[in-house]
Design a protein around this motif. Structure first.
Motif, PDB file in Angstrom:
ATOM      1  N   VAL A  66     -11.671   3.079 -35.914  1.00 39.18           N
ATOM      2  CA  VAL A  66     -10.852   3.346 -34.733  1.00 39.18           C
ATOM      3  C   VAL A  66      -9.495   3.848 -35.199  1.00 39.18           C
ATOM      4  O   VAL A  66      -8.755   3.129 -35.875  1.00 39.18           O
ATOM      5  CB  VAL A  66     -10.683   2.077 -33.863  1.00 39.18           C
ATOM      6  N   VAL A  67      -9.188   5.073 -34.854  1.00 36.10           N
ATOM      7  CA  VAL A  67      -7.959   5.716 -35.299  1.00 36.10           C
ATOM      8  C   VAL A  67      -6.966   5.767 -34.135  1.00 36.10           C
ATOM      9  O   VAL A  67      -7.311   6.241 -33.046  1.00 36.10           O
ATOM     10  CB  VAL A  67      -8.239   7.144 -35.805  1.00 36.10           C
ATOM     11  N   ARG A  68      -5.763   5.289 -34.396  1.00 35.57           N
ATOM     12  CA  ARG A  68      -4.699   5.418 -33.399  1.00 35.57           C
ATOM     13  C   ARG A  68      -3.931   6.702 -33.692  1.00 35.57           C
ATOM     14  O   ARG A  68      -3.462   6.908 -34.814  1.00 35.57           O
ATOM     15  CB  ARG A  68      -3.746   4.218 -33.461  1.00 35.57           C
ATOM     16  N   THR A  69      -3.818   7.556 -32.698  1.00 35.00           N
ATOM     17  CA  THR A  69      -3.061   8.785 -32.903  1.00 35.00           C
ATOM     18  C   THR A  69      -1.595   8.459 -33.127  1.00 35.00           C
ATOM     19  O   THR A  69      -1.140   7.336 -32.914  1.00 35.00           O
ATOM     20  CB  THR A  69      -3.212   9.734 -31.702  1.00 35.00           C
ATOM     21  N   LEU A  70      -0.866   9.449 -33.586  1.00 33.44           N
ATOM     22  CA  LEU A  70       0.515   9.281 -34.014  1.00 33.44           C
ATOM     23  C   LEU A  70       1.337   8.451 -33.033  1.00 33.44           C
ATOM     24  O   LEU A  70       1.491   8.808 -31.871  1.00 33.44           O
ATOM     25  CB  LEU A  70       1.157  10.655 -34.187  1.00 33.44           C
ATOM     26  N   ASP A  71       1.845   7.332 -33.539  1.00 28.59           N
ATOM     27  CA  ASP A  71       2.655   6.419 -32.719  1.00 28.59           C
ATOM     28  C   ASP A  71       4.106   6.553 -33.173  1.00 28.59           C
ATOM     29  O   ASP A  71       4.630   5.715 -33.897  1.00 28.59           O
ATOM     30  CB  ASP A  71       2.159   4.981 -32.894  1.00 28.59           C
ATOM     31  N   ALA A  98     -14.812  13.937 -39.018  1.00 31.46           N
ATOM     32  CA  ALA A  98     -16.029  13.240 -38.585  1.00 31.46           C
ATOM     33  C   ALA A  98     -17.287  14.087 -38.723  1.00 31.46           C
ATOM     34  O   ALA A  98     -18.400  13.561 -38.620  1.00 31.46           O
ATOM     35  CB  ALA A  98     -15.867  12.800 -37.126  1.00 31.46           C
ATOM     36  N   GLU A  99     -17.124  15.369 -38.979  1.00 33.08           N
ATOM     37  CA  GLU A  99     -18.280  16.258 -39.041  1.00 33.08           C
ATOM     38  C   GLU A  99     -19.199  15.883 -40.202  1.00 33.08           C
ATOM     39  O   GLU A  99     -18.783  15.807 -41.356  1.00 33.08           O
ATOM     40  CB  GLU A  99     -17.803  17.705 -39.201  1.00 33.08           C
ATOM     41  N   GLY A 100     -20.449  15.592 -39.875  1.00 27.71           N
ATOM     42  CA  GLY A 100     -21.435  15.262 -40.886  1.00 27.71           C
ATOM     43  C   GLY A 100     -21.348  13.856 -41.438  1.00 27.71           C
ATOM     44  O   GLY A 100     -22.042  13.517 -42.393  1.00 27.71           O
ATOM     45  N   ILE A 101     -20.501  13.016 -40.847  1.00 33.08           N
ATOM     46  CA  ILE A 101     -20.311  11.645 -41.315  1.00 33.08           C
ATOM     47  C   ILE A 101     -21.130  10.682 -40.450  1.00 33.08           C
ATOM     48  O   ILE A 101     -21.168  10.811 -39.224  1.00 33.08           O
ATOM     49  CB  ILE A 101     -18.818  11.253 -41.246  1.00 33.08           C
ATOM     50  N   SER A 102     -21.768   9.691 -41.092  1.00 32.07           N
ATOM     51  CA  SER A 102     -22.587   8.740 -40.329  1.00 32.07           C
ATOM     52  C   SER A 102     -21.754   7.668 -39.640  1.00 32.07           C
ATOM     53  O   SER A 102     -22.142   7.118 -38.619  1.00 32.07           O
ATOM     54  CB  SER A 102     -23.615   8.075 -41.253  1.00 32.07           C
ATOM     55  N   GLY A 103     -20.579   7.350 -40.207  1.00 31.93           N
ATOM     56  CA  GLY A 103     -19.720   6.366 -39.572  1.00 31.93           C
ATOM     57  C   GLY A 103     -19.230   6.864 -38.225  1.00 31.93           C
ATOM     58  O   GLY A 103     -19.074   8.081 -38.012  1.00 31.93           O
ATOM     59  N   ARG A 104     -18.964   5.946 -37.319  1.00 32.43           N
ATOM     60  CA  ARG A 104     -18.587   6.343 -35.961  1.00 32.43           C
ATOM     61  C   ARG A 104     -17.072   6.406 -35.816  1.00 32.43           C
ATOM     62  O   ARG A 104     -16.378   5.419 -36.041  1.00 32.43           O
ATOM     63  CB  ARG A 104     -19.156   5.357 -34.943  1.00 32.43           C
ATOM     64  N   LEU A 105     -16.566   7.561 -35.433  1.00 33.10           N
ATOM     65  CA  LEU A 105     -15.138   7.751 -35.197  1.00 33.10           C
ATOM     66  C   LEU A 105     -14.806   7.477 -33.745  1.00 33.10           C
ATOM     67  O   LEU A 105     -15.457   8.005 -32.834  1.00 33.10           O
ATOM     68  CB  LEU A 105     -14.722   9.182 -35.549  1.00 33.10           C
ATOM     69  N   GLN A 106     -13.788   6.640 -33.531  1.00 32.70           N
ATOM     70  CA  GLN A 106     -13.242   6.414 -32.196  1.00 32.70           C
ATOM     71  C   GLN A 106     -11.733   6.659 -32.278  1.00 32.70           C
ATOM     72  O   GLN A 106     -11.079   6.198 -33.216  1.00 32.70           O
ATOM     73  CB  GLN A 106     -13.523   4.990 -31.713  1.00 32.70           C
ATOM     74  N   VAL A 107     -11.205   7.371 -31.314  1.00 35.31           N
ATOM     75  CA  VAL A 107      -9.796   7.752 -31.339  1.00 35.31           C
ATOM     76  C   VAL A 107      -9.108   7.198 -30.103  1.00 35.31           C
ATOM     77  O   VAL A 107      -9.599   7.357 -28.986  1.00 35.31           O
ATOM     78  CB  VAL A 107      -9.638   9.288 -31.386  1.00 35.31           C
TER      79      VAL A 107
END
Length: 556
Positions: A321-326, A373-382
């Motif tokens: 889970v990535v937090r965008t620029l804070d 995230a392209e081609g990565i198996s891990g799940r990206l959440q933003v």
């Protein structure tokens, strides 16, 4: 006698006090030099570069978070604006050491005024200044013992990261500082080292050198001249706790099998190893602002992509889970000035509000995340920070979808968002509650002001009510990534309230895993109801623990 502060790194440490006193004196006001200005400028530049190089070398040797922390300090010494200020003072006849002192003073005032995260970096700045002045004047810098007859408790007004990274657990039993906070570099490094630490302990430096103390890095207490029985009991509980933590393994879940993924809070790829070593199942908060700090321009899209991809690759079977620029408020960026002078930056253009004001920076970050995230198996959440309204949430979700990001969410840090979570749930895929800021805005209490720490207590019933409101019955998964998740008792309460995932600093994961494994979901729900039924934070904590008997048995 007991000295109280803020516990920032759990554990028990005891031993004789060693008080660190900084003794690099201020260069005399009006000091001048003999010779040519260019020679004096060269002397100052050489001293700054020497200090930067030494800091970098220590960071490389220590590795991990220390490398990043000391690298940031080296950047302070190499700051072009600082060099310009030093040169200008030397041109007017000021000696190099005094020019350095006065130039750093300007930066120091800016950090103190900013407060928050940057305010806690004053100690880092002072350390660079003192090291440079010591080089220029031929003085030795005061240091800390790296060899001792027995582990000692290091007490200081504040502690420089460059000194902290030289210490080992077998030499230092605990850290105690009068200043600093949970996000100070002393606290960060202490947690990384696994050394008990208490900060904001007023009067600590008045402790007599050599007096024996007992430090509880969880409770935030320093007991002076403890009895043998007190030490023995503290160590007994600590040993029970360590055995429980060693035995806790595998995915997070309650005693009856209810899954609770346990995730790590990180600031970049350098934190991944500690997260994996502590059994993190993924990342619940990737603080991307650390990629942007201490720079005169934004990182390139390629730099960002590589930093995000490295973390995604480390968790192929989990989510990140990535937090965008804070940015804004306590994390101002040189290349993103606030649109106007703000009388109260914490209530101004920060987080998502700042993000929207700089669409090019926003677009570059979202595209970099999509590329990573392209081609990565891990799940990206933003997710976006500081969201207050449905309109803001819907706008962010649309921007993410435009960039090809499949899962978008929002931070619940503002009471308005918690109260209207059902409406927000209609436009985003997930929530993550930032309990630190949510408490700050709920109680009108600056999270960095030590005197208001009681209002920042995550056990405050009003805060628990807002968390319950955010979780709601809307069907959107809701996690917690604030410091509250790191308390094993509160972790059980949060799960009992319906929180789906818990994210925290890596060293806290084993204790939370053990706490959850010792209780059923029904016990967690009962504890949550008991806590919310109280009127004070102390009563809420005690009521919850009364229904979580396994915590005491585990030494938690």
């Amino acid at each position: 006698m007991t000295v109280s502060g803020v516990g920032v790194s759990p554990g028990i440490g005891h031993g004789p006090v060693y008080v660190l006193t900084v003794s690099v004196p201020e260069p005399p006001e009006g000091a001048t030099y003999q010779g040519e200005a260019d020679q004096e400028k060269a002397k100052a530049r050489a001293a700054l570069e020497r200090v930067a190089g030494e800091l970098e070398a220590r960071g490389v040797k220590a590795g991990g978070e220390a490398k990043d922390v000391l690298g940031a300090q080296a950047l302070m010494a190499r700051d072009p604006g600082l060099a310009i200020g030093v040169d200008a003072l030397i041109e007017r006849g000021t000696a190099a050491a005094r020019a350095v002192y006065e130039s750093f003073a300007t930066y120091r005032e800016l950090l103190v005024a900013a407060g928050g995260y940057l305010g806690q970096r004053v100690a880092d700045l002072d350390d660079v200044r003192d090291r440079t002045i010591a080089v220029l004047t031929g003085q030795p810098l005061p240091g800390v013992p790296t060899v001792a007859a027995e582990p000692y408790v290091l007490v200081a007004r504040d502690l420089a990261p460059a000194d902290t990274v030289l210490l080992r657990k077998d030499v230092v039993a605990a850290f105690v500082t009068e200043e600093g906070g949970p996000t100070s570099h002393t606290a960060i490094l202490a947690r990384a080292m696994g050394v008990p630490a208490v900060v904001a302990a007023r009067g600590a430096t008045r402790l007599r050198p050599g007096v024996r103390v007992l430090v509880d890095g969880g409770a935030g207490t320093v007991t002076v001249e403890p009895s043998e029985q007190q030490v023995a009991e503290a160590l007994r509980v600590s040993r029970i706790r360590e055995r429980a933590l060693d035995a806790a393994a595998g995915p997070g879940r309650t005693a009856d099998g209810h899954p609770v993924p346990l995730l790590a809070n990180i600031g970049g790829p350098g934190d991944v190893k500690a997260a994996l070593d502590s059994g993190a199942e993924g990342v619940g908060l990737y603080r991307t602002e650390f990629l942007f700090l201490d720079r005169t321009g934004a990182p390139t899209r390629e730099e960002q992509r590589d930093a995000y991809r490295a973390v995604l690759e480390a968790f192929p079977h989990g989510k990140v889970v990535v937090r965008t620029l804070d940015a804004g408020a306590d994390k101002p960026l040189a290349f993103l000035p606030p649109p106007s002078q703000e009388p109260n930056p914490a209530l101004g253009e920060r987080g998502l509000r700042m993000f929207r004001a700089f669409p090019d920076v926003m677009a570059a970050q979202l595209q970099a995340l999509s590329d990573a995230a392209e081609g990565i198996s891990g799940r990206l959440q933003v997710m976006a920070p500081m969201v207050s309204t449905v309109e803001e949430a819907a706008w962010f979700a649309h921007e993410c979808a435009t960039m090809g990001i499949e899962s978008s969410g929002v931070m619940i840090e503002v009471p308005a968002a918690a109260l209207r979570s059902k409406d927000l749930a209609a436009v985003v895929d997930f929530f993550s509650i930032g309990t630190n800021d949510l408490a700050q805005y709920t109680f009108a209490a600056d999270r960095q002001v030590g005197g208001l720490s009681a209002l920042q207590d995550p056990w405050q019933p009003a805060l628990l009510d807002l968390i319950a409101a955010a979780v709601g019955e809307h069907g959107v998964p809701c996690g917690v990534c604030g410091e509250a998740a790191a308390d094993p008792a509160l972790a059980c309460v949060l799960v009992g309230m319906g929180v789906a995932t818990l994210s925290m600093a890596a060293p806290a994961l084993p204790a939370v895993r053990a706490g959850l494994a010792g209780h059923s979901l029904a016990q967690c729900r009962t504890a949550a109801a008991a806590a919310r039924g109280q009127v004070t934070a102390v009563e809420a904590r005690n009521a919850a623990r009364a229904h979580l008997p396994g915590l005491a048995e585990l030494g938690l």
